[in-house]
Design an enzyme around this catalytic site. Structure first.
Site, mmCIF file in Angstrom:
data_model
loop_
_atom_site.group_PDB
_atom_site.id
_atom_site.type_symbol
_atom_site.label_atom_id
_atom_site.label_comp_id
_atom_site.label_asym_id
_atom_site.label_seq_id
_atom_site.Cartn_x
_atom_site.Cartn_y
_atom_site.Cartn_z
ATOM 1 N N HIS A 358 0.801 -1.217 0.000
ATOM 2 C CA HIS A 358 0.000 0.000 0.000
ATOM 3 C C HIS A 358 0.832 1.263 0.000
ATOM 4 O O HIS A 358 0.374 2.313 -0.438
ATOM 5 C CB HIS A 358 -1.033 -0.044 1.113
ATOM 6 C CG HIS A 358 -2.178 -0.910 0.703
ATOM 7 N ND1 HIS A 358 -2.201 -2.249 0.964
ATOM 8 C CD2 HIS A 358 -3.249 -0.641 -0.068
ATOM 9 C CE1 HIS A 358 -3.284 -2.758 0.418
ATOM 10 N NE2 HIS A 358 -3.936 -1.812 -0.209
ATOM 11 N N CYS A 670 -9.877 -1.447 -11.546
ATOM 12 C CA CYS A 670 -9.264 -0.354 -10.793
ATOM 13 C C CYS A 670 -7.948 -0.763 -10.126
ATOM 14 O O CYS A 670 -7.428 -0.020 -9.304
ATOM 15 C CB CYS A 670 -10.221 0.180 -9.749
ATOM 16 S SG CYS A 670 -10.693 -1.051 -8.538
HETATM 17 C C1 PEP Z 1 -7.032 -4.358 -5.917
HETATM 18 O O1 PEP Z 1 -6.939 -5.300 -5.132
HETATM 19 O O2 PEP Z 1 -6.714 -4.439 -7.120
HETATM 20 C C2 PEP Z 1 -7.527 -3.046 -5.469
HETATM 21 C C3 PEP Z 1 -7.773 -2.072 -6.322
HETATM 22 O O3 PEP Z 1 -7.663 -2.863 -4.139
HETATM 23 P P1 PEP Z 1 -6.440 -2.575 -3.110
HETATM 24 O O4 PEP Z 1 -5.215 -2.410 -3.944
HETATM 25 O O5 PEP Z 1 -6.816 -1.367 -2.368
HETATM 26 O O6 PEP Z 1 -6.448 -3.810 -2.279
#
Ligand code: PEP
Ligand code: MG
Length: 750
Positions: A358, A670
């Site tokens: 993250h 996304c």
């Molecule tokens: C994903 O898992 O691709 C996503 C967009 O969510 P995150 O990266 O916040 O887990």
């Protein structure tokens, strides 16, 4: 030999204290020859063509840099066979090759072991003795064990022939966020109270007096820091300082430290014991909120300790000394990032983590270059000049003037290119054969709202609500959330905003709600699983989202980590309740659309059951790839196995697109895949027409779409789906990217 194994730990520890690669390799070969009592120990680096370069030797001497062509000699044999070679009489071996003018003729035996990293031989460690005697099995085993550790060190050592000093020290990692940053490093770690050793206190009265002075000093520091930062940092981060102040005035903590001093401990020791004591009490509490307070106590302990040793300069204060700052640490947290004024943050370097951690996602969102998983660079101090090459996943420590000049030129070129891309801002994302693609942004921090708007995004494709939760010291209440969300709706008035409910758990922990004791956090209490269990949080959040969207019809709620239909049913029931509540509370609103993230593979086969339960699907390619490939998105060791264009991921995404079409559901993607040009060509070829990505990448993807024919993307996609490996797929699409002129742009990585 048992002693020798213990020596291994000592060598590795000692090496980690040495600053220059030259000192490190010299220490290694000297120590090994002393431990094994052999006349020569040599360390070679091997490149991808199997050419070997002598990094250091105890016993061999040469005026010139010793290099061995590919596969030559016993060293070449070890490298090629990836297997130890241990012989009593090296000269009689068919592969023997004598290094001229190196003293090598004095040595009879040879034992060489390969140094392997990520499946590739990167070096060879050799010991030679004057006696015609094979190295014992036990000693050979020692060398093999040592080679595991050495591989890590050698991987980070620059070529000695071109880099004779500590200057231009390269360390390779993984691309976290593209771009180039040059700035002074700011270390996000500092002294840890847990490492304080036990020591006796000679004068308890004086020590108690020091404790009282320390309390006053720390209190004063906390309030002046808060004051100094008040206007620059979000209010939510500023609250953390209040929490520390309150803990510091707690008489039970003050008295506990005094008691420990009276028992004969010196102040840091007494502090460590007392902080541990309170941490354990908090950890044992049933209430998850109170349990989480142990982290505050821990942070406060470290803060007191840093004040005691006298180097507690806050990041923001230190940053004031530099025009541009690169945050460096084992992990760089959201609050570390929030502490630095956005215009000063030039880059982020994490010793751990991968491109999908993250921190990387956040860096992408902010358009800050980031390199992950570089290991801990030796000789790095706060304030050192550092270049973050987010295109190649490299950092350069102590760059020479020449290198800085080169990178500054590259930065200039990139800026120019970005300006060219900016001119696309108001142009549509439309392919040469007139197919329109909807491009939106992923966001979560208030700081990255304006870059999204500036990039010409058609809306927010993913608002990660956990991010505003992460930079606080407690759960925000409904009104506080409304305030944050309203700013998003204001910035994107009339445009779609896809807000995801809290997706914490796994690698996304809230400082005030830590989830402990999970063997497999990625498979644990995460996303919708957690929020359906803590339903009061979810109700508050959904109320806040709907209230913030007001009378607009642009809110869509996205549910993370859905894996079964019952979870969707439970949420829909909750939404009915919330809408009724809001109505009776007198609010005017529109019932939002509801959709789910497709990121747990299990949900793909259930899409047909969702047709009358949700309005849309949003593919979360980051987690979908993680779970399909069983590759932890945060683990640097397996990062080279993580690729969202893996055939398995592509086929599952294709299946999702087909099922969504049959079920009549809207669909977007996304994950970070939406900003990978190779993946974008394939996704468009599969029929996907809505993508959401970081604001920083949006102009570049728009420029790609405007150069592309969808009919061509469709035929390339068909070919890609017939290929069985990532490299072949990437090669196929890269040829097209070059042909349409996309890869010839000045930005190195696009
Ligand atoms: C994903 O898992 O691709 C996503 C967009 O969510 P995150 O990266 O916040 O887990
Ligand atoms: Mg996800």
């Amino acid at each position: 030999m048992k002693k020798a194994i213990m020596e291994l730990t000592r060598i590795v520890q000692a090496v980690s204290m040495l600053d220059t690669p030259h000192d490190q390799v010299t220490y290694i070969v000297d120590s090994i020859s002393a431990i094994l009592k052999v006349g020569a120990c040599s360390l070679y680096r091997v490149d991808s063509n199997f050419e070997a370069e002598l990094l250091a030797s105890h016993g061999l001497v040469s005026k010139e840099q010793i290099k061995l062509p590919a596969g030559v000699g016993l060293v070449g044999l070890v490298a090629k066979s990836r297997h130890p070679v241990n012989v009593a009489d090296a000269a009689s071996h068919p592969n023997f090759y004598l290094l001229d003018n190196s003293n090598e003729e004095k040595f009879k035996s040879f034992c060489g072991v390969p140094l392997v990293r990520s499946g590739k031989v990167i070096g060879v460690l050799v010991v030679q003795s004057k006696f015609q005697r094979q190295l014992s099995q036990e000693r050979e085993g020692f060398l093999v064990t040592l080679a595991f550790q050495l591989a890590m060190i050698v991987a980070n050592i620059p070529s000695l022939s071109t880099q004779p000093s500590v200057w231009d020290k390269h360390s390779s990692g993984i691309v976290g966020s593209q771009g180039i940053g040059i700035g002074n490093s700011l270390l996000c770690m500092g002294a840890q109270l847990k490492d304080v050793p036990d020591a006796e206190c000679e004068d308890t009265e004086a020590e108690i007096q020091s404790w009282q002075d320390l309390l006053i000093r720390t209190q004063a520091e906390i309030s002046s820091e808060r004051e100094a930062l008040g206007s620059q940092i979000p209010e939510s981060v500023a609250h953390i300082f209040d929490a520390y102040s309150m803990l510091l005035s707690d008489q039970s903590l003050i008295n506990k430290v005094k008691e420990e001093i009276l028992l004969g401990h010196w102040l840091p020791g007494a502090l460590r014991l007392s902080i541990n004591f309170y941490c354990e009490i908090f950890k044992a509490m049933d209430d998850p909120y109170l349990r989480a307070r142990h982290e505050d106590v821990q942070h406060l302990g470290n803060k007191l300790f840093k004040t005691w040793i006298g180097n507690d300069e806050s990041s923001a204060n230190l940053a004031a000394n530099y025009a541009a700052v690169v945050l460096v640490g084992a992990q760089v947290s959201v609050s570390d990032i929030a502490m630095i004024p956005a215009q000063k943050l030039a880059g982020i370097v994490c010793f751990e983590g991968s491109s999908l951690s993250h921190t990387a996602v956040l860096a992408n969102a902010l358009g800050i270059p980031a390199v992950m998983g570089v290991g801990e660079p030796k000789g790095l101090h706060s304030g050192d000049l550092i270049i973050v090459d987010g295109y190649n996943g490299e950092i350069i420590l102590h760059p020479s003037k020449l290198v800085v000049r080169e990178y500054r030129q590259l930065l200039k070129k990139n800026k120019l290119h970005l300006q060219q891309l900016e001119s696309l801002r108001d142009k549509p994302a439309i392919s040469i054969d007139h197919v329109s693609i909807c491009l939106m942004v992923n966001t979560g921090l208030l700081a990255d709202i304006s870059p999204g708007v500036k990039s010409g995004a058609e809306g927010v494709g993913l608002y990660r609500t956990e991010i505003p939760f992460m930079v606080r010291d407690s759960f925000p209440n409904e009104n506080e959330q409304v305030e944050v969300y309203e700013q998003v709706f204001a910035a994107y008035a009339g445009k779609p905003v896809y807000m995801r409910t809290l997706d914490i758990g796994g690698d996304k922990q809230l400082p005030y709600f830590p989830i402990h004791h999970e063997e497999n956090p990625a498979l644990g209490w995460r996303g919708i699983r957690l929020t359906l269990d803590t339903i009061q949080l979810l109700i508050t959040q959904v109320r806040a989202m709907i209230r913030a969207s007001g009378n607009g019809k642009n809110l869509s709620i996205v549910l993370p980590m859905i894996c079964s239909i019952t979870e969707v049913d439970a949420f829909n029931e909750l939404l009915d309740d919330v809408c009724e509540q809001l109505q009776s509370d007198g609010f005017e609103f529109h019932r939002p659309q509801v959709g789910i993230m497709v990121e747990v593979p299990a949900v793909i086969s259930q899409i047909p059951f969702l047709s009358n339960k949700v309005d849309f699907l949003s593919i979360g390619s980051n987690d979908l790839s993680q779970y399909l490939l069983a590759v932890d998105r945060n683990n640097a060791r397996v990062a080279n196995r993580f690729d969202h264009v893996h055939p398995a991921v592509l086929h599952e995404i294709n299946r999702t697109i087909c099922s969504a079409k049959s079920a009549g559901l809207g669909l977007s993607l996304c994950g970070e895949m939406a900003s990978d040009p190779v993946a974008v060509v394939i996704l468009l070829g599969m029929g996907l027409r809505q993508l959401s990505m970081s604001a920083a990448m949006l102009p570049s993807i728009k420029s790609l779409i405007r150069l592309l024919r969808i009919s061509r993307a469709e035929s390339l996609c068909e070919q890609a789906l017939r290929l069985d490996n990532v490299s072949a797929i990437r090669q196929l699409i890269n040829i097209e990217l070059r042909e349409i002129g996309y890869l010839n742009k000045p930005l190195p990585a696009i």
